[in-house]
Design a protein around this motif. Structure first.
Motif, PDB file in Angstrom:
ATOM      1  N   ASN A 189       0.817  -1.209   0.000  1.00 15.82           N
ATOM      2  CA  ASN A 189       0.000   0.000   0.000  1.00 15.82           C
ATOM      3  C   ASN A 189       0.857   1.267   0.000  1.00 15.82           C
ATOM      4  O   ASN A 189       0.334   2.372  -0.040  1.00 15.82           O
ATOM      5  CB  ASN A 189      -0.977  -0.009   1.181  1.00 15.82           C
ATOM      6  N   CYS A 191       2.633   2.710   2.281  1.00 19.15           N
ATOM      7  CA  CYS A 191       2.645   3.571   3.461  1.00 19.15           C
ATOM      8  C   CYS A 191       3.649   3.136   4.504  1.00 19.15           C
ATOM      9  O   CYS A 191       3.942   3.894   5.427  1.00 19.15           O
ATOM     10  CB  CYS A 191       1.266   3.620   4.094  1.00 19.15           C
ATOM     11  N   GLN A 236      -1.195  -6.548   4.958  1.00 18.18           N
ATOM     12  CA  GLN A 236      -1.669  -6.853   6.302  1.00 18.18           C
ATOM     13  C   GLN A 236      -0.631  -7.602   7.112  1.00 18.18           C
ATOM     14  O   GLN A 236      -0.572  -7.459   8.326  1.00 18.18           O
ATOM     15  CB  GLN A 236      -2.927  -7.697   6.166  1.00 18.18           C
ATOM     16  N   PHE A 237       0.148  -8.396   6.435  1.00 25.14           N
ATOM     17  CA  PHE A 237       1.130  -9.209   7.139  1.00 25.14           C
ATOM     18  C   PHE A 237       2.523  -8.957   6.580  1.00 25.14           C
ATOM     19  O   PHE A 237       2.684  -8.695   5.396  1.00 25.14           O
ATOM     20  CB  PHE A 237       0.837 -10.700   6.968  1.00 25.14           C
ATOM     21  N   ASN A 251       1.683  -8.437  12.271  1.00 27.17           N
ATOM     22  CA  ASN A 251       0.430  -7.855  11.796  1.00 27.17           C
ATOM     23  C   ASN A 251       0.582  -6.360  11.627  1.00 27.17           C
ATOM     24  O   ASN A 251       1.489  -5.746  12.185  1.00 27.17           O
ATOM     25  CB  ASN A 251      -0.707  -8.200  12.748  1.00 27.17           C
ATOM     26  N   HIS A 252      -0.317  -5.779  10.882  1.00 24.55           N
ATOM     27  CA  HIS A 252      -0.147  -4.367  10.507  1.00 24.55           C
ATOM     28  C   HIS A 252      -0.811  -3.421  11.494  1.00 24.55           C
ATOM     29  O   HIS A 252      -0.747  -2.217  11.307  1.00 24.55           O
ATOM     30  CB  HIS A 252      -0.711  -4.140   9.110  1.00 24.55           C
ATOM     31  N   VAL A 253      -1.433  -3.941  12.525  1.00 24.45           N
ATOM     32  CA  VAL A 253      -2.092  -3.051  13.481  1.00 24.45           C
ATOM     33  C   VAL A 253      -1.145  -2.743  14.627  1.00 24.45           C
ATOM     34  O   VAL A 253      -0.868  -1.584  14.934  1.00 24.45           O
ATOM     35  CB  VAL A 253      -3.394  -3.689  14.002  1.00 24.45           C
ATOM     36  N   THR A 254      -0.658  -3.787  15.249  1.00 22.68           N
ATOM     37  CA  THR A 254       0.238  -3.577  16.389  1.00 22.68           C
ATOM     38  C   THR A 254       1.692  -3.821  16.025  1.00 22.68           C
ATOM     39  O   THR A 254       2.579  -3.560  16.820  1.00 22.68           O
ATOM     40  CB  THR A 254      -0.133  -4.529  17.537  1.00 22.68           C
ATOM     41  N   ILE A 258       2.076 -12.350  15.158  1.00 17.85           N
ATOM     42  CA  ILE A 258       0.819 -13.100  15.316  1.00 17.85           C
ATOM     43  C   ILE A 258       1.138 -14.549  15.566  1.00 17.85           C
ATOM     44  O   ILE A 258       0.596 -15.183  16.461  1.00 17.85           O
ATOM     45  CB  ILE A 258      -0.035 -13.037  14.030  1.00 17.85           C
ATOM     46  N   GLN A 362      -5.172 -18.058   6.492  1.00 19.33           N
ATOM     47  CA  GLN A 362      -6.459 -17.809   7.134  1.00 19.33           C
ATOM     48  C   GLN A 362      -6.532 -18.509   8.481  1.00 19.33           C
ATOM     49  O   GLN A 362      -7.060 -17.972   9.440  1.00 19.33           O
ATOM     50  CB  GLN A 362      -7.565 -18.331   6.232  1.00 19.33           C
TER      51      GLN A 362
ATOM     52  N   ASP B 262      -4.680   6.332   3.944  1.00 16.65           N
ATOM     53  CA  ASP B 262      -4.463   5.005   4.502  1.00 16.65           C
ATOM     54  C   ASP B 262      -5.095   4.894   5.882  1.00 16.65           C
ATOM     55  O   ASP B 262      -5.806   3.947   6.184  1.00 16.65           O
ATOM     56  CB  ASP B 262      -2.956   4.750   4.578  1.00 16.65           C
ATOM     57  N   ARG B 266      -8.149   2.561   7.127  1.00 16.89           N
ATOM     58  CA  ARG B 266      -8.056   1.617   8.239  1.00 16.89           C
ATOM     59  C   ARG B 266      -9.097   1.903   9.300  1.00 16.89           C
ATOM     60  O   ARG B 266      -9.704   1.008   9.866  1.00 16.89           O
ATOM     61  CB  ARG B 266      -6.652   1.654   8.839  1.00 16.89           C
ATOM     62  N   GLU B 555      -6.228  -9.753  16.067  1.00 15.20           N
ATOM     63  CA  GLU B 555      -4.977  -9.721  15.323  1.00 15.20           C
ATOM     64  C   GLU B 555      -5.234  -9.757  13.827  1.00 15.20           C
ATOM     65  O   GLU B 555      -4.413  -9.348  13.044  1.00 15.20           O
ATOM     66  CB  GLU B 555      -4.122 -10.922  15.709  1.00 15.20           C
ATOM     67  N   HIS B 556      -6.337 -10.216  13.466  1.00 16.19           N
ATOM     68  CA  HIS B 556      -6.475 -10.825  12.159  1.00 16.19           C
ATOM     69  C   HIS B 556      -7.753 -10.288  11.555  1.00 16.19           C
ATOM     70  O   HIS B 556      -8.717 -11.009  11.413  1.00 16.19           O
ATOM     71  CB  HIS B 556      -6.511 -12.337  12.460  1.00 16.19           C
ATOM     72  N   ARG B 557      -7.716  -8.974  11.344  1.00 19.91           N
ATOM     73  CA  ARG B 557      -8.963  -8.331  11.017  1.00 19.91           C
ATOM     74  C   ARG B 557      -9.441  -8.589   9.608  1.00 19.91           C
ATOM     75  O   ARG B 557     -10.598  -8.532   9.318  1.00 19.91           O
ATOM     76  CB  ARG B 557      -8.798  -6.822  11.161  1.00 19.91           C
ATOM     77  N   TYR B 558      -8.508  -8.839   8.764  1.00 21.11           N
ATOM     78  CA  TYR B 558      -8.788  -8.743   7.347  1.00 21.11           C
ATOM     79  C   TYR B 558     -10.036  -9.497   6.953  1.00 21.11           C
ATOM     80  O   TYR B 558     -10.922  -8.977   6.310  1.00 21.11           O
ATOM     81  CB  TYR B 558      -7.583  -9.235   6.575  1.00 21.11           C
ATOM     82  N   TRP B 559     -10.090 -10.748   7.277  1.00 15.79           N
ATOM     83  CA  TRP B 559     -11.265 -11.515   6.917  1.00 15.79           C
ATOM     84  C   TRP B 559     -12.161 -11.796   8.094  1.00 15.79           C
ATOM     85  O   TRP B 559     -13.215 -12.330   7.958  1.00 15.79           O
ATOM     86  CB  TRP B 559     -10.900 -12.849   6.304  1.00 15.79           C
TER      87      TRP B 559
END
Lengths: 460, 577
Positions: A189, A191, A236-237, A251-254, A258, A362, B262, B266, B555-559
Motif C-alpha cells: 500500500n 505507506c 496486512q502481514f 500484523n499491521h495493526v500492532t 501473530i 487464514q 491510509d 483503516r 490480530e487478524h482483522r482482514y477476513w
C-alpha cells in the motif's frame, strides 16, 4: 497443458512485458521480442555486447538491456524500432540498472556504489544520488510508482532516503537504527517501509512514509537473524524468515508477531497433507526402445516420469546438515512468497532443500508440504489464483493448487532442465527457462483445469 | 570326677561285701551261706579279683576296720557304729541298726550323688553344645562383621573416588566457565575491535570512494553520456515542471494525503468491524434476555437467590433495547453499558446452565435408583412366559392322553393277541393301570394349575385395564394442564425427586409408579429438555471458541469480521437451541 517449441536463450534472460503482450528474450547480444500468443518474432535488436540484464519499462514501451562489463545500457522502443538510446557510464562502471516506475528514467548504479545516476529519456537532465548502500536490496519503489526508498550509508551510519519519483525530489531522509542495513521493502500500500538488518542481528524496523519509526521487532539475539522478508499483497502481514528456520508473521495493526511457523523435519499432524514426489517405474521404456537410442542416457533422472504420492502421517523430510565453518550456511528460510489472494504462504527452508511448505494464512497453520526428489530452485505464485509453480533444475515443472498437485515432464528431445520460470500476468502461460533454452507452457482454461488437477482430489 | 569314682567304687563294693560276709557268718544257714558265698565270690570274681586278697577287712582286722569305719563315719557326721557304752572299760559293741542305717543313708546318698552327677553331666553336655553353638554364631558374626567392614571400606573408597571425580568435574566446570567467560570477553573485545576496524576501514573506503568519485567525475569523462535519437514524451503526457519550493510543499501535501487516506481507510475498516461486533453483541444480548426472562419467574419462588435482583436489571435492559438509536450516540457510555449488560446476562446464563447441569445429574442418579421397581414391561414378559408354560403343559397332557388311549384301544381290540400274550401281558396291564391312575392324578393337577393360571391371567388383564385407565386419565390431566406446562413440570420434577428420594417403596410406589413413569418416558418435559440443552451447550463452541475467535479477530482483522459474526451468531443459535 501444452508446451511451445524450444527457443534459444542465454543467461536466463526472458521476460514477459508488463502488459502481457510481448516476450523478450536474449541470445548473446541479440534481444528478441515475440508475440506472446503467436510466439512470432516481432522485433530483433542487436546490442553492442552480450546482454547481462533486461528490463521492461512499466508501460511496456521500452526495454533496457544492460551490459555491465562495458558499462553500457541500451534502450529500445517497441513502437519505434528505429529509435534507440545508449547510455554509457564510462569509467565509473556499472553494476545495476533499472527503470523508474514511470518508464522514462533509468537508474544506473556505478561501480563501488559511488552513486546512482538517474537518466531521463524525456529531458536531457541527469541527476545523481550519492552514497547508495551496497546491500541485498537497496532500492525499492512503491507499487503506485510514486515514491522510491533508497538505502544509504553515510558516516558509517545507515540512512534511508525517500524520493518522489516524479521529480526526484528528496522527500524524507532519516537514519535507521541498524548495524548494517541489509534490505528495504515497501508495503504494497506504499505507506510502510520495512527495513531489516544484516544477518548477524535479528532486527526488523517499520517506518511510515513520513519517516516515523512505527515499530521495531526483534525475535531473538545472539544468533543469525533475518534471511528473507515478504509483504502480503494486502499489506496486512509481514512475513520474516530467519536463520533459525522459522517464519514470523507480523500484523499491521500492532506490528507484533501473530504467529510463528516452525519448519520441522518431521511432520506428525495427520491433517497436513504431504505430497511426496516419487519416480514412476520406467517399465514402459522397455517396450518401446527407440532404435537410435535418444540422448536420454545422458540424464536418465530427468527423463523418468514422476508423480506425487500422499505420504501417511509421520513423515520425515530429508534434511541437509549445514557446514558450520563456511560462510552463508544452508540454513534458515531462504525464500517465501504470499499467494496473490493472501490465502497462502509458500516457504522454503534451506536446510530441507527438497521441500516447499505451504501455509494456510487464514487459519495460520501448515497446510501442505511438497517434497521433491531434488532441491527446489525456485517457486512463484500464479498472479491470478492460488497456484504455485515450482522448478528443481530437472526436466519437470511442478504445479500446486489447493485441489492437488501435478508434476509435468517438459517435452522435447534432450533434457530441458528448468532452472527458473516466470508466470504470464494472466496466469495462462508460464515461461520455463533452462541454461540455454526456454519454452512456454500453456495451462488449460478453467474448465479443464479441474480435471488436470483432480488427481488426489481430497482437498478443496 | 573320674578319680573320685574310682576311689569310691571299691570302697562301696568292699563294704557291702563285708557286710554280706559278716551277716552270713553270723546269721545265715550254711546252705544259704554257701549260696551267699558263691554269690559273693562270683561278684568279686567277675568284678574285682584283687579285692579278695587285699580287701579292706579280713577276718583278722574286723575290729580295726570297724573302728576305722566308725571313725570315718563319725567324722562324716554319721552316728557311731557302736552302741553307747555304759562303762569305760566295757568293750564297745557294734550297733547293727546304726550300721544298717548308716549303710542305707550311704546308699541314699550314693543314689542322690549319682542322680546329681547325671544331671550335671547332661547339663554339661547341654552347656557344651550351647557353647559350640555360640562359638559358631560368634564365628559367623565375626565373618559377617569382616565382610561388612570390607564392604564399608569399599564403599568409602568409592565415595572417595566419586568425591574426587566430583571435585575434578567441578574444577573442570569452573575451568569451562572461566573459558566461556574468557571467550565471551574475547568475542566482545573482538566485536568491538571488529566494529572499530570496520569503521576505520569504512572511513578509508569512503575516502577512497570520494577520491574515486572526484577523479571519475572531474575528468569530464566524455564517455559518460547518453545518446538518444530523440527525447520521448512523459508517460503522463505532461511536461516536466520546475523544482521550486511549491513542488516541495505539494509533495509533502501529497504524502500526507496518502498517509491520511491510509489511516482513514483503516479507521473505516475498524469502524465497520466494530459495528459488526456491536450488532452481534446486541443480538446476543437480546436473545439472551428473551431466553432467560421466562426462567426468571421460577427463581422468583426462591427469593434467596441472587438472580432475583437481576430481574429488574433485565427489565431495565429490555427497556433500554427499545432505544436502539442510542447505540450510535456516545461511544464510551454505550460500550460500557453493552459490555456490562452482556456480562451480567452471561453470568446469569452460566449460573442457569450450571443449575440445569446439576439437576440433570441429579435426575440421572434418581433414574438409577428407580430400577428397583418392577416395570410394566417386566410384568408383561412374566405373564407371557406363564401363558407359554400353560400352553406347553396343555399340549403335553393332550399327547399323553392320546398315547394312553391308543394303547388302551389296542389292548381292548386284539383279544386273540391279548390272549396269546396274556401270560406276560397281565402283569404289564396291571402296571399300566397303575400308571393310568397316576396320569389321571397328574392330569387333575395340571387342570388345577391351568385354572389357577387362567385366573391369574384374568387378574392381570384386569390390572392392566385399570392401569390403562389410569394412564388415560393422567394424560388427559396432562393435556389440560398444558398451558401451565413449565410450572407443572417443575412440580412434577419435585414430586418425582421427592418420591425417588424416599428409600422404602411399598404400596405408595405401586400407586405412584405409572404416574412417575410417564413424565419420564412420554412427555418431553423438563428433564429431557434440560439434558438436551446442556448437551448442546458444551458441545457448541460457546465460551472457549468464542474467546479464541475473538482473540484471533483482534490480530487478524482482514477476513475475520464477517466470519466472526457468523461464528458468534452460530454459537448463539446453538446455545439457544
Amino acid at each position: 497443458m501444452n508446451f511451445s517449441e524450444v527457443f534459444k536463450l542465454s543467461s536466463l534472460l526472458c521476460k514477459f512485458s508488463p502488459d502481457g503482450k510481448y516476450l523478450a528474450s536474449c541470445v548473446q547480444y541479440r534481444l528478441v521480442i515475440r508475440d506472446v500468443n503467436t510466439l512470432q518474432i516481432l522485433q530483433l535488436y542487436t546490442c553492442l555486447d552480450q546482454i547481462q540484464h533486461i528490463e521492461w519499462s512499466a508501460d511496456s514501451l521500452f526495454i533496457l538491456c544492460a551490459m555491465y562489463k562495458r558499462g553500457l545500457v541500451q534502450v529500445w522502443s517497441l513502437e519505434q524500432p528505429e529509435w534507440h538510446c545508449r547510455i554509457d557510464e564510462g569509467s565509473a562502471g556499472l553494476v545495476a540498472s533499472c527503470w523508474s516506475p514511470d518508464g522514462r528514467h533509468i537508474l544506473n548504479t556505478t561501480e563501488f556504489h559511488l552513486r546512482i545516476t538517474v537518466w531521463s529519456l524525456c529531458t536531457k537532465s541527469v541527476s545523481y544520488i550519492k552514497y547508495p548502500k551496497a546491500c541485498q536490496q537497496g532500492i525499492t519503489f512503491t507499487r503506485d510508482g510514486r515514491y522510491m526508498a533508497l538505502a544509504e550509508r553515510r558516516d558509517c551510519k545507515d540512512h534511508v532516503s525517500v524520493f518522489v519519483c516524479s521529480d526526484w525530489q528528496l522527500l524524507r531522509h532519516f537514519d535507521t537504527e541498524t548495524q548494517d542495513l541489509a534490505g528495504i521493502e515497501w508495503a504494497p500500500n506504499g505507506c510502510v517501509l520495512a527495513v531489516w538488518d544484516t544477518c548477524l542481528e535479528y532486527k526488523v524496523l517499520l517506518y511510515s512514509l513520513d519517516g516515523r519509526l512505527l515499530s521495531a521487532y526483534c525475535a531473538y539475539e545472539w544468533s543469525l537473524g533475518v534471511k528473507s522478508v515478504a509483504w502480503s499483497p494486502s499489506s496486512q502481514f509481514l512475513a520474516v524468515g530467519s536463520y533459525d528456520g522459522k517464519v514470523r508473521i507480523l500484523n499491521h495493526v500492532t506490528w507484533k508477531m501473530i504467529t510463528e511457523f516452525g519448519h520441522p523435519a518431521t511432520i506428525n499432524n495427520p491433517k497436513i497433507v504431504v505430497y511426496k514426489e516419487a519416480e514412476k517405474n520406467p517399465r514402459l521404456a522397455l517396450g518401446r526402445l527407440a532404435f537410435p537410442p535418444p540422448r536420454a542416457a545422458a540424464g536418465p533422472a530427468s527423463t523418468t516420469e514422476s508423480k506425487y504420492e500422499i505420504a501417511s502421517a509421520p513423515v520425515s523430510l530429508q534434511t541437509l546438515k549445514p557446514i558450520a565453518d563456511r560462510a552463508n550456511p544452508k540454513i534458515g528460510i531462504g525464500a517465501l512468497a504470499f499467494s496473490p489472494d493472501n490465502y497462502f504462504l509458500a516457504t522454503r527452508n534451506d536446510s530441507v532443500p527438497n521441500a516447499v511448505w505451504i501455509w494456510d494464512i487464514q487459519k495460520l497453520r501448515l497446510f501442505v508440504v511438497l517434497e521433491q526428489l531434488s532441491p527446489v530452485r525456485f517457486f512463484q505464485w500464479d498472479p491470478q489464483q492460488p497456484r504455485l509453480a515450482i522448478c528443481t533444475g530437472g526436466g519437470k515443472v511442478y504445479l500446486w493448487s489447493p485441489a492437488g498437485c501435478v508434476s509435468v515432464q517438459v517435452p522435447g528431445e534432450g533434457d530441458f532442465q528448468v532452472l527458473s520460470l516466470c508466470w504470464h500476468f494472466s496466469g495462462d502461460s508460464l515461461a520455463l527457462l533452462s541454461k540455454d533454452h526456454f519454452c512456454l507452457c500453456f495451462l488449460e482454461t478453467e474448465e479443464r483445469v479441474g480435471t488436470a488437477f483432480g488427481r488426489p482430489g481430497d482437498h478443496t | 570326677m573320674g578319680e573320685w569314682m574310682t576311689v569310691t567304687d571299691p570302697d562301696l563294693s568292699s563294704e557291702s561285701k563285708n557286710i554280706c560276709q559278716y551277716t552270713s557268718e553270723t546269721k545265715m544257714s550254711p546252705s544259704s551261706l554257701y549260696s551267699q558265698q558263691v554269690l559273693c565270690s562270683s561278684i568279686p570274681l567277675s568284678k574285682n579279683v584283687h579285692s579278695f586278697f587285699s580287701a579292706f577287712c579280713t577276718e583278722e582286722n574286723i575290729e580295726q576296720s570297724i573302728s576305722y569305719l566308725d571313725q570315718e563315719l563319725t567324722t562324716f557326721g554319721f552316728p557311731s557304729l557302736y552302741e553307747e557304752s555304759k562303762g569305760k572299760d566295757t568293750k564297745r559293741e557294734l550297733n547293727i541298726v546304726a550300721v544298717l542305717n548308716c549303710m542305707n543313708e550311704l546308699l541314699v546318698l550314693q543314689r542322690k550323688n549319682l542322680l546329681a552327677q547325671e544331671n550335671v553331666e547332661t547339663q554339661n553336655l547341654k552347656l557344651g553344645s550351647d557353647m559350640d553353638h555360640l562359638q559358631n554364631c560368634y564365628a559367623k558374626l565375626k565373618e559377617q562383621l569382616e565382610t561388612s567392614r570390607r564392604e564399608m571400606i569399599g564403599l568409602q573408597e568409592r565415595d572417595r573416588q566419586l568425591q574426587c571425580k566430583n571435585r575434578n568435574l567441578h574444577q573442570l566446570l569452573k575451568n569451562e566457565k572461566d573459558e566461556v567467560q574468557k571467550l565471551q570477553n574475547i568475542i566482545a573485545s573482538r566485536a568491538t575491535q571488529y566494529n572499530h576496524d570496520m569503521k576505520r576501514k569504512e572511513r578509508e573506503y569512503n575516502k577512497l570512494k570520494e577520491r574515486l568519485h572526484q577523479l571519475v567525475m572531474n575528468k569530464k569523462d566524455k564517455k559518460i553520456a547518453m545518446e538518444v535519437l530523440n527525447y520521448v514524451g512523459r508517460a503522463d503526457g505532461k511536461r516536466g515542471s520546475w523544482r521550486t519550493g511549491k513542488t516541495e510543499a505539494r509533495n509533502e501535501d501529497e504524502m500526507y494525503k496518502i498517509l491520511l487516506n491510509d489511516y482513514e481507510y483503516r479507521q473505516k475498516q475498524i469502524l465497520m468491524e466494530n459495528a459488526e461486533l456491536k450488532k452481534v453483541l446486541q443480538q446476543m444480548k437480546k436473545e439472551m434476555i428473551s431466553l432467560l426472562s421466562p426462567q426468571k419467574q421460577k427463581p422468583r419462588e426462591r427469593a434467596d437467590d441472587s438472580t432475583g435482583t437481576v430481574i429488574s436489571d433485565a427489565e431495565e435492559d429490555a427497556g433500554e433495547l427499545s432505544r436502539e438509536s442510542m447505540w450510535d450516540l456516545s461511544c464510551e457510555t454505550v460500550r460500557e453499558q453493552l459490555t456490562n449488560s452482556i456480562r451480567k446476562q452471561w453470568r446469569i446464563l452460566k449460573s442457569h446452565v450450571e443449575k440445569l447441569d446439576n439437576q440433570v445429574s441429579k435426575v440421572h442418579l434418581e433414574g438409577f435408583n428407580d430400577e428397583d421397581v418392577i416395570s410394566r414391561q417386566d410384568h408383561e414378559q412374566e405373564t407371557e412366559k406363564l401363558e407359554l408354560e400353560i400352553q406347553q403343559c396343555k399340549e403335553m397332557i393332550k399327547t399323553q392322553q392320546q398315547l394312553l388311549q391308543q394303547q388302551l384301544a389296542t389292548a381292548c381290540d386284539d383279544d386273540t393277541t391279548s390272549l396269546l400274550r396274556d401270560c406276560y401281558l397281565l402283569e404289564e396291564k396291571e402296571r399300566l393301570k397303575e400308571e393310568w391312575s397316576l396320569f389321571k392324578e397328574q392330569k387333575k393337577n395340571f387342570e388345577k394349575e391351568r385354572r389357577s393360571f387362567t385366573e391369574a391371567a384374568i387378574r392381570l388383564g384386569l390390572e392392566r385395564k385399570a392401569f390403562e385407565e389410569e394412564r388415560a386419565s393422567w394424560l388427559k390431566q396432562q393435556f389440560l394442564n398444558m398451558t401451565t406446562f413449565d410450572h407443572q413440570n417443575s412440580e412434577n420434577m419435585k414430586l418425582f425427586s421427592a418420591f425417588s428420594g424416599s428409600s422404602d417403596r411399598d404400596s405408595l410406589t405401586v400407586h405412584s409408579r405409572p404416574r412417575q413413569k410417564k413424565p419420564h418416558g412420554v412427555s418431553n418435559g423438563s428433564p429431557v429438555c434440560t439434558s438436551k440443552l446442556t448437551k448442546s451447550l458444551p458441545a457448541s463452541p460457546s465460551t472457549s471458541d468464542f474467546c479464541q475467535t475473538r482473540s484471533c479477530a483482534s490480530e487478524h482483522r482482514y477476513w475475520s469480521v464477517g466470519g466472526l459474526c457468523t461464528c458468534l451468531s452460530h454459537c448463539w443459535r446453538c446455545a439457544a437451541e
